[in-house]
Design a protein around this motif. Structure first.
Motif, mmCIF file in Angstrom:
data_model
loop_
_atom_site.group_PDB
_atom_site.id
_atom_site.type_symbol
_atom_site.label_atom_id
_atom_site.label_comp_id
_atom_site.label_asym_id
_atom_site.label_seq_id
_atom_site.Cartn_x
_atom_site.Cartn_y
_atom_site.Cartn_z
ATOM 1 N N PHE A 87 1.099 -1.199 -0.458
ATOM 2 C CA PHE A 87 -0.273 -0.344 -0.121
ATOM 3 C C PHE A 87 1.124 1.418 -0.059
ATOM 4 O O PHE A 87 0.441 2.222 -0.491
ATOM 5 N N PRO A 88 2.489 1.853 0.812
ATOM 6 C CA PRO A 88 2.638 2.482 0.383
ATOM 7 C C PRO A 88 3.113 2.647 -0.897
ATOM 8 O O PRO A 88 3.619 4.040 -1.127
ATOM 9 N N ILE A 105 -13.114 -15.931 -1.205
ATOM 10 C CA ILE A 105 -11.705 -15.111 -0.530
ATOM 11 C C ILE A 105 -11.598 -15.737 0.217
ATOM 12 O O ILE A 105 -11.547 -16.064 1.325
ATOM 13 N N ARG A 106 -9.922 -15.780 0.859
ATOM 14 C CA ARG A 106 -9.184 -16.498 1.666
ATOM 15 C C ARG A 106 -8.639 -14.974 2.877
ATOM 16 O O ARG A 106 -8.457 -15.053 3.669
ATOM 17 N N ALA A 107 -8.394 -14.269 2.186
ATOM 18 C CA ALA A 107 -7.818 -12.914 3.163
ATOM 19 C C ALA A 107 -8.161 -11.453 1.952
ATOM 20 O O ALA A 107 -8.212 -11.421 1.072
ATOM 21 N N ILE A 108 -8.290 -10.712 3.035
ATOM 22 C CA ILE A 108 -8.427 -8.998 2.681
ATOM 23 C C ILE A 108 -7.552 -7.685 3.923
ATOM 24 O O ILE A 108 -7.484 -8.483 4.637
ATOM 25 N N GLN A 109 -6.895 -7.232 2.470
ATOM 26 C CA GLN A 109 -6.065 -6.256 3.096
ATOM 27 C C GLN A 109 -6.488 -5.165 2.812
ATOM 28 O O GLN A 109 -6.571 -4.692 1.799
ATOM 29 N N THR A 110 -6.748 -3.773 3.465
ATOM 30 C CA THR A 110 -7.607 -2.633 3.122
ATOM 31 C C THR A 110 -6.267 -1.765 3.482
ATOM 32 O O THR A 110 -5.526 -1.620 4.904
ATOM 33 N N SER A 111 -6.270 -0.217 2.444
ATOM 34 C CA SER A 111 -5.625 0.502 3.351
ATOM 35 C C SER A 111 -5.868 1.669 3.454
ATOM 36 O O SER A 111 -7.600 1.975 4.199
#
Length: 147
Positions: A87-88, A105-111
């Motif tokens: 994300f950076p 969906i196995r995993a989610i990452q948000t900014s």
């Protein structure tokens, strides 16, 4: 008498010719300036498009690297760690989802602290049409897809 008439009419013709020349000059300069503005706008839009393409290509390369690393250590924790590093570098990405071959969906990452619930829950199937379309595209092309 005739010379007097020409003496009076000649300055009038000169004024009409001068006014016509000024009018044509102003029209030409205005038209040229408008064309230059149009060309500058086209050039600026082209530069922005190229910049966006380069950013997306860089993001795609980064996501491809994440995918390769996930082959070595496939875990939700590892995915989150890699996504947090992504994300950076990516100013446009809002979330990254790890999806298995069955569109689950196995995993989610948000900014930026965006709630994960907005994009689905781990263990659930892709439900949003745009996400499903991106998944199908990624699966057929074997490369990251954006939606």
């Amino acid at each position: 008498m005739r010379t007097l008439r020409w003496a009076l009419v000649t300055p009038l013709f000169a004024l009409v010719a001068l006014a016509s020349l000024m009018g044509v000059s102003i029209w030409y300069l205005t038209t040229t300036e408008a064309e230059q503005r149009q060309l500058a706008l086209v050039r600026d839009v082209s530069n922005v498009q190229q910049s966006i393409r380069e950013d997306l290509r860089r993001d795609e390369d980064d996501l491809r690297d994440i995918g390769r690393q996930m082959l070595v250590r496939p875990s939700a924790t590892e995915f989150r760690r890699l996504a947090e590093g992504f994300f950076p570098r990516s100013q446009r990405a809002v979330f990254v989802t790890w999806v298995d071959k069955n569109a689950v969906i196995r995993a989610i990452q948000t900014s930026q602290g965006i709630p994960r619930q907005s994009f689905g829950q781990p263990g659930s199937a892709l439900s949003r049409p745009a996400s499903r379309q991106a998944f199908d595209y990624a699966l057929s092309g074997r490369k990251p897809a954006f939606s």
